[in-house]
Design an enzyme around this catalytic site. Structure first.
Site, PDB file in Angstrom:
ATOM      1  N   CYS A   1       0.872  -1.172   0.000  1.00 53.59           N
ATOM      2  CA  CYS A   1       0.000   0.000   0.000  1.00 53.59           C
ATOM      3  C   CYS A   1       0.905   1.217   0.000  1.00 53.59           C
ATOM      4  O   CYS A   1       2.083   1.113   0.292  1.00 53.59           O
ATOM      5  CB  CYS A   1      -0.873   0.055   1.257  1.00 53.59           C
ATOM      6  SG  CYS A   1      -2.010  -1.293   1.396  1.00 53.59           S
TER       7      CYS A   1
ATOM      8  N   ARG B   1       2.161   0.353  -5.861  1.00 51.29           N
ATOM      9  CA  ARG B   1       2.188  -0.470  -4.647  1.00 51.29           C
ATOM     10  C   ARG B   1       0.813  -1.062  -4.356  1.00 51.29           C
ATOM     11  O   ARG B   1       0.683  -1.917  -3.479  1.00 51.29           O
ATOM     12  CB  ARG B   1       2.645   0.369  -3.453  1.00 51.29           C
ATOM     13  CG  ARG B   1       4.014   0.994  -3.616  1.00 51.29           C
ATOM     14  CD  ARG B   1       4.326   1.950  -2.493  1.00 51.29           C
ATOM     15  NE  ARG B   1       4.512   1.231  -1.247  1.00 51.29           N
ATOM     16  CZ  ARG B   1       5.660   0.678  -0.853  1.00 51.29           C
ATOM     17  NH1 ARG B   1       6.718   0.789  -1.612  1.00 51.29           N
ATOM     18  NH2 ARG B   1       5.756   0.012   0.270  1.00 51.29           N
TER      19      ARG B   1
ATOM     20  N   TRP C   1      -3.772  -1.925  -1.383  1.00 50.52           N
ATOM     21  CA  TRP C   1      -3.839  -3.281  -1.934  1.00 50.52           C
ATOM     22  C   TRP C   1      -4.400  -4.117  -0.799  1.00 50.52           C
ATOM     23  O   TRP C   1      -3.744  -4.311   0.225  1.00 50.52           O
ATOM     24  CB  TRP C   1      -2.453  -3.786  -2.340  1.00 50.52           C
ATOM     25  CG  TRP C   1      -2.487  -5.125  -2.998  1.00 50.52           C
ATOM     26  CD1 TRP C   1      -2.903  -5.416  -4.258  1.00 50.52           C
ATOM     27  CD2 TRP C   1      -2.093  -6.379  -2.408  1.00 50.52           C
ATOM     28  NE1 TRP C   1      -2.790  -6.754  -4.497  1.00 50.52           N
ATOM     29  CE2 TRP C   1      -2.311  -7.374  -3.397  1.00 50.52           C
ATOM     30  CE3 TRP C   1      -1.584  -6.757  -1.179  1.00 50.52           C
ATOM     31  CZ2 TRP C   1      -2.029  -8.715  -3.170  1.00 50.52           C
ATOM     32  CZ3 TRP C   1      -1.294  -8.086  -0.952  1.00 50.52           C
ATOM     33  CH2 TRP C   1      -1.532  -9.062  -1.942  1.00 50.52           C
TER      34      TRP C   1
ATOM     35  N   ASN D   1       0.315   0.721   5.967  1.00 53.80           N
ATOM     36  CA  ASN D   1       0.809  -0.233   4.971  1.00 53.80           C
ATOM     37  C   ASN D   1       1.345  -1.415   5.749  1.00 53.80           C
ATOM     38  O   ASN D   1       2.127  -1.259   6.673  1.00 53.80           O
ATOM     39  CB  ASN D   1       1.930   0.414   4.141  1.00 53.80           C
ATOM     40  CG  ASN D   1       2.618  -0.621   3.253  1.00 53.80           C
ATOM     41  OD1 ASN D   1       2.007  -1.613   2.873  1.00 53.80           O
ATOM     42  ND2 ASN D   1       3.877  -0.400   2.964  1.00 53.80           N
ATOM     43  N   GLY D   2       0.903  -2.634   5.402  1.00 55.57           N
ATOM     44  CA  GLY D   2       1.410  -3.815   6.095  1.00 55.57           C
ATOM     45  C   GLY D   2       0.259  -4.584   6.734  1.00 55.57           C
ATOM     46  O   GLY D   2      -0.889  -4.448   6.320  1.00 55.57           O
TER      47      GLY D   2
ATOM     48  N   GLU E   1       9.274 -18.245 -16.430  1.00 52.16           N
ATOM     49  CA  GLU E   1       9.113 -16.789 -16.425  1.00 52.16           C
ATOM     50  C   GLU E   1       8.140 -16.352 -17.518  1.00 52.16           C
ATOM     51  O   GLU E   1       7.285 -15.499 -17.305  1.00 52.16           O
ATOM     52  CB  GLU E   1      10.471 -16.126 -16.586  1.00 52.16           C
ATOM     53  CG  GLU E   1      10.474 -14.644 -16.921  1.00 52.16           C
ATOM     54  CD  GLU E   1       9.790 -13.752 -15.881  1.00 52.16           C
ATOM     55  OE1 GLU E   1       9.453 -14.252 -14.785  1.00 52.16           O
ATOM     56  OE2 GLU E   1       9.571 -12.569 -16.191  1.00 52.16           O
TER      57      GLU E   1
ATOM     58  N   LYS F   1       4.751 -14.290 -16.728  1.00 48.49           N
ATOM     59  CA  LYS F   1       4.413 -13.029 -17.417  1.00 48.49           C
ATOM     60  C   LYS F   1       3.016 -13.114 -18.026  1.00 48.49           C
ATOM     61  O   LYS F   1       2.179 -12.248 -17.893  1.00 48.49           O
ATOM     62  CB  LYS F   1       5.443 -12.735 -18.515  1.00 48.49           C
ATOM     63  CG  LYS F   1       6.794 -12.269 -18.037  1.00 48.49           C
ATOM     64  CD  LYS F   1       6.882 -10.806 -17.734  1.00 48.49           C
ATOM     65  CE  LYS F   1       6.743 -10.435 -16.307  1.00 48.49           C
ATOM     66  NZ  LYS F   1       7.484 -11.093 -15.270  1.00 48.49           N
TER      67      LYS F   1
ATOM     68  N   GLU G   1       0.089 -13.437 -15.398  1.00 47.49           N
ATOM     69  CA  GLU G   1      -0.164 -12.325 -14.462  1.00 47.49           C
ATOM     70  C   GLU G   1      -0.728 -11.090 -15.164  1.00 47.49           C
ATOM     71  O   GLU G   1      -1.312 -10.234 -14.500  1.00 47.49           O
ATOM     72  CB  GLU G   1       1.086 -11.964 -13.672  1.00 47.49           C
ATOM     73  CG  GLU G   1       2.189 -11.277 -14.438  1.00 47.49           C
ATOM     74  CD  GLU G   1       3.327 -10.832 -13.514  1.00 47.49           C
ATOM     75  OE1 GLU G   1       3.070 -10.428 -12.366  1.00 47.49           O
ATOM     76  OE2 GLU G   1       4.470 -10.908 -13.941  1.00 47.49           O
TER      77      GLU G   1
ATOM     78  N   HIS H   1       6.619 -37.011 -19.118  1.00 47.06           N
ATOM     79  CA  HIS H   1       6.308 -37.648 -17.811  1.00 47.06           C
ATOM     80  C   HIS H   1       4.997 -37.141 -17.241  1.00 47.06           C
ATOM     81  O   HIS H   1       4.848 -37.009 -16.030  1.00 47.06           O
ATOM     82  CB  HIS H   1       7.465 -37.392 -16.839  1.00 47.06           C
ATOM     83  CG  HIS H   1       8.772 -37.953 -17.316  1.00 47.06           C
ATOM     84  ND1 HIS H   1       9.029 -39.317 -17.372  1.00 47.06           N
ATOM     85  CD2 HIS H   1       9.866 -37.335 -17.818  1.00 47.06           C
ATOM     86  CE1 HIS H   1      10.234 -39.502 -17.868  1.00 47.06           C
ATOM     87  NE2 HIS H   1      10.778 -38.331 -18.149  1.00 47.06           N
TER      88      HIS H   1
ATOM     89  N   LYS I   1       2.920  -4.176  -7.037  1.00 47.82           N
ATOM     90  CA  LYS I   1       4.304  -4.228  -7.514  1.00 47.82           C
ATOM     91  C   LYS I   1       5.239  -4.724  -6.420  1.00 47.82           C
ATOM     92  O   LYS I   1       6.217  -5.403  -6.692  1.00 47.82           O
ATOM     93  CB  LYS I   1       4.742  -2.835  -7.972  1.00 47.82           C
ATOM     94  CG  LYS I   1       6.147  -2.775  -8.536  1.00 47.82           C
ATOM     95  CD  LYS I   1       6.293  -3.607  -9.784  1.00 47.82           C
ATOM     96  CE  LYS I   1       7.693  -3.545 -10.354  1.00 47.82           C
ATOM     97  NZ  LYS I   1       7.908  -4.535 -11.431  1.00 47.82           N
TER      98      LYS I   1
HETATM   99  C1  AGP Z   1       6.869 -10.383 -11.499  1.00 49.72           C
HETATM  100  O1  AGP Z   1       6.414  -9.997 -12.789  1.00 49.72           O
HETATM  101  C2  AGP Z   1       5.827 -10.227 -10.429  1.00 49.72           C
HETATM  102  N1  AGP Z   1       5.290  -8.920 -10.425  1.00 49.72           N
HETATM  103  C3  AGP Z   1       6.268 -10.721  -9.080  1.00 49.72           C
HETATM  104  O2  AGP Z   1       6.423 -12.124  -9.198  1.00 49.72           O
HETATM  105  C4  AGP Z   1       7.586 -10.152  -8.516  1.00 49.72           C
HETATM  106  O3  AGP Z   1       8.672 -10.609  -9.283  1.00 49.72           O
HETATM  107  C5  AGP Z   1       7.764 -10.669  -7.079  1.00 49.72           C
HETATM  108  O4  AGP Z   1       6.685 -10.185  -6.304  1.00 49.72           O
HETATM  109  C6  AGP Z   1       9.095 -10.237  -6.442  1.00 49.72           C
HETATM  110  O5  AGP Z   1       9.152  -8.858  -6.326  1.00 49.72           O
HETATM  111  P1  AGP Z   1      10.584  -8.183  -5.949  1.00 49.72           P
HETATM  112  O6  AGP Z   1      11.509  -8.502  -7.093  1.00 49.72           O
HETATM  113  O7  AGP Z   1      10.290  -6.723  -5.824  1.00 49.72           O
HETATM  114  O8  AGP Z   1      11.055  -8.798  -4.680  1.00 49.72           O
END
Ligand code: AGP
Length: 608
Positions: free
Chosen positions: A2, A27, A74, A98-99, A480, A484, A487, A503, A603
């Protein structure tokens, strides 16, 4: 997670709060709100959804107050509704958070038993009522906050304003970042320097456990024992990074196309271009030659960068590596030899799971090195050594340029380790460095294949499930690519080791299942070709990502072939990451998804 902003201004500050929140939307962005002191009374305006909804409300009914707090959320506790939006308030104060307050249930029951009435489902509201209850016992605002903080368990950052106190702002941090901004006759509070960039470049970061009492002329800092402490102010460059999309439609597109530049900038930070050798821009408190095992821990895309880095450390430095998803690592209670090394990787440097892994490793007497994109972040400040990625602020929630900059740093660290361990000859080092120096140009080359990817995206947008396959470093890259895609397009996607297909997952293959295969010309190329033929034999819809003409070599019908530049195999992951990013981006665009701020995501996830 947040975003928090607070301002003691000389004029009306409501829209300044919104300006600060705009830089914190990355955030979290499922609701937002402000609380402003108007004539000594607290006026709250909150709105569900994006910040623009709050802004519209403030335009309809402008606020004139000069002191206030703001928040972009968030959701952790309670749905993302207006009623659960921050700030939360009582008759005496308003607070933003935040938290997570881990013991909020018992506090809520205790306060309800004292007759306090709650209006929301959030954990944050217990903080508002707890401080209020203490003020009802004749404590001042400052005394009540000091008395309340030890009652709160969990990781949080807080900002308070108080009815009738037009020149008072109190902030507190434990586990989540918070900074003070120093203005000219004004004072600010924010989750990070970026939030405060529109107002000041003079910032003081609170240390973990600190709280601070602000008025327009001064800032008084206290540690978690409530002892007065000094905290130094510093000039920050966040303003220089004031980000916009340039001529791109989304931050993610801009950041994908920044990669040649930022990889190059990061390489230049770690490579002596004159001698063609890796030269780390920092000293090490350990000798790679004496390290028995390297542990790596991270989350999401950073974790997958670490998976690729594992191949490089083991292959180039002959250094055994264990890698864990950070949210699992400390529960494994891994036995660790004191004096070994833990490498944590994090774009934001604030990911709670990764921070917890760092702290576990420190308890186990590991030398802790972090690969981070924010040098002032909590993870950076708690590491023994910081290996920075020079990606610049990454605003798109889906990580792209930070990923390839993490790979850049990991490749350089692996080469430095190989040299220090006496297993990498000078000639081989120069060969590898020459390959690295060529990466920005190869990435720029890969970026030119956007048109066929846009066409492919229209096909992929019809899929409900997608499989990514790869071998060697292309296996974590396949994961990865799947991350991508899922998400930002919300299409279910999985990354699998190509050799593992037979397998089990091969049962999934039919003409409705797009299978995207990473096939660089590496030592496993022939085996990957066999896997492609296995998929083709079952009618799978194949997307081949490989060197020019790879389709002719594989001789199967494909949904698409995406040609990558010919390159040495050691560092193909940098270049093959590009189509993975572009496929996700264009598919999400075709589907009309919110590319930069996908649903349910944030993020930086600063809760466990
Ligand atoms: C990646 O596209 C995601 N947004 C997410 O997996 C991100 O990589 C993960 O939350 C780690 O974040 P950080 O690199 O800021 O620690």
């Amino acid at each position: 997670m947040c975003g928090i902003v607070g301002i003691l201004g000389r004029e009306a500050i409501a829209f300044d709060l919104v300006e600060g929140l705009k830089r914190l939307e990355y955030r979290g962005y499922d609701s937002a709100g402000v609380a402003v002191l108007e004539g000594g009374e607290i006026t709250r305006v909150r709105a569900e959804g994006k910040l623009k909804n709050l802004e519209a409300k403030l335009r309809e009914a402008p606020l004139s107050g000069r002191a206030g707090i703001g928040h972009t959320r968030w959701a952790t506790h309670g749905k993302p509704t207006e009623n659960n939006a921050h700030p939360h308030a009582t008759e005496r104060l308003a607070v933003v958070h935040n938290g997570i307050i881990e013991n909020f249930r018992e506090l809520r029951e205790e306060l309800q038993a004292e007759g306090r009435v709650f209006a929301s489902e959030t954990d944050t509201e217990v903080v508002a009522h707890l401080v209020t209850a203490l003020m009802d016992k004749q404590m001042s605002a400052e005394e009540a906050v000091a008395a309340a903080l030890p009652r709160l368990h969990g990781a949080f950052a807080l900002g308070f304003v108080f009815r009738g106190e037009d020149n008072l702002l109190i902030g507190a941090r434990r586990g989540a970042p918070l900074a003070v901004g120093h203005g000219d006759g004004e004072m600010y509070l924010g989750s990070d320097a970026l939030a405060l960039a529109p107002f000041t470049d003079t910032i003081t970061y609170l240390e973990d456990g600190d709280w601070v009492v602000l008025n327009r002329a001064s800032a008084r800092y206290f540690n978690e024992k409530n002892q007065p402490v000094k905290r130094k102010a510093q000039k920050t460059q966040a303003g220089a990074f004031l980000v916009d999309k340039g001529n791109h439609r989304h931050f993610m597109a801009k950041e994908i196309h920044e990669q040649p530049e930022v990889i190059g900038r990061t390489l230049a930070h770690y490579i002596d271009m004159g001698t063609g050798e890796v030269r780390l821009p920092f000293g090490l408190p350990f000798d790679w030659a004496k390290v028995g095992r390297l542990s790596i821990s991270a989350c999401g895309t950073a974790y997958l960068a670490g998976q690729i880095g594992k191949y490089w450390f083991e292959r180039l430095a002959r250094l055994p590596v264990e890698i864990d998803i950070a949210s699992e690592f400390r529960y494994r209670e891994a036995p660790m030899t004191p004096g070994d090394v833990m490498l944590v990787i994090s774009q934001s440097g604030e990911t709670a799971d990764t921070l917890a892994a760092l702290r576990y490793a420190k308890d186990q007497k590991q030398h802790v090195m972090s690969v981070v994109n924010v040098p002032t972040s909590t993870i950076a400040r708690e590491s023994h050594v910081v290996a920075g990625t020079l990606a610049g602020p990454e605003i798109g929630v889906a990580s792209t340029k930070a990923f390839t900059c993490q790979l850049t740093v990991l490749a350089c660290l692996a080469i430095a380790a190989g040299r220090a361990r006496g297993v990498l000859s000078g000639r081989r080092e120069k060969e590898l460095v020459t390959q690295l120096i060529a990466i920005p140009g190869l990435v720029a080359e890969a970026l030119k294949h956007e048109a066929p990817i846009e066409a492919l995206a229209r096909e992929l947008s019809k899929a409900t499930d997608v499989l990514y396959l790869g071998r060697g470093t292309s296996f974590p890259l396949a994961m990865e690519g799947a991350l991508k895609l899922k998400e930002i397009s919300y299409i279910h996607a999985e990354g699998y080791a190509a050799g593992e297909l037979k397998h089990g997952p091969i049962a999934l293959i039919d003409e409705t299942m797009p299978v995207i295969v990473m096939a660089p010309r590496d030592p496993w190329f022939e085996k990957t070709v066999s896997n492609v033929q296995e998929v083709a034999a079952r009618g799978g819809a194949i997307v081949l990502i490989g060197p020019e003409g790879v389709g002719r070599e594989v001789a199967v019908d494909t949904l698409a072939e995406i040609a990558m530049p010919e390159m040495a195999p050691d560092f193909s992951a940098f270049v093959y990451a590009i189509p993975a990013q572009l496929i996700a981006y264009h598919t999400a665009v075709v589907m009309g998804k919110d590319v930069d701020q996908p649903r349910n995501l944030a993020k930086s996830v600063t809760v466990e």
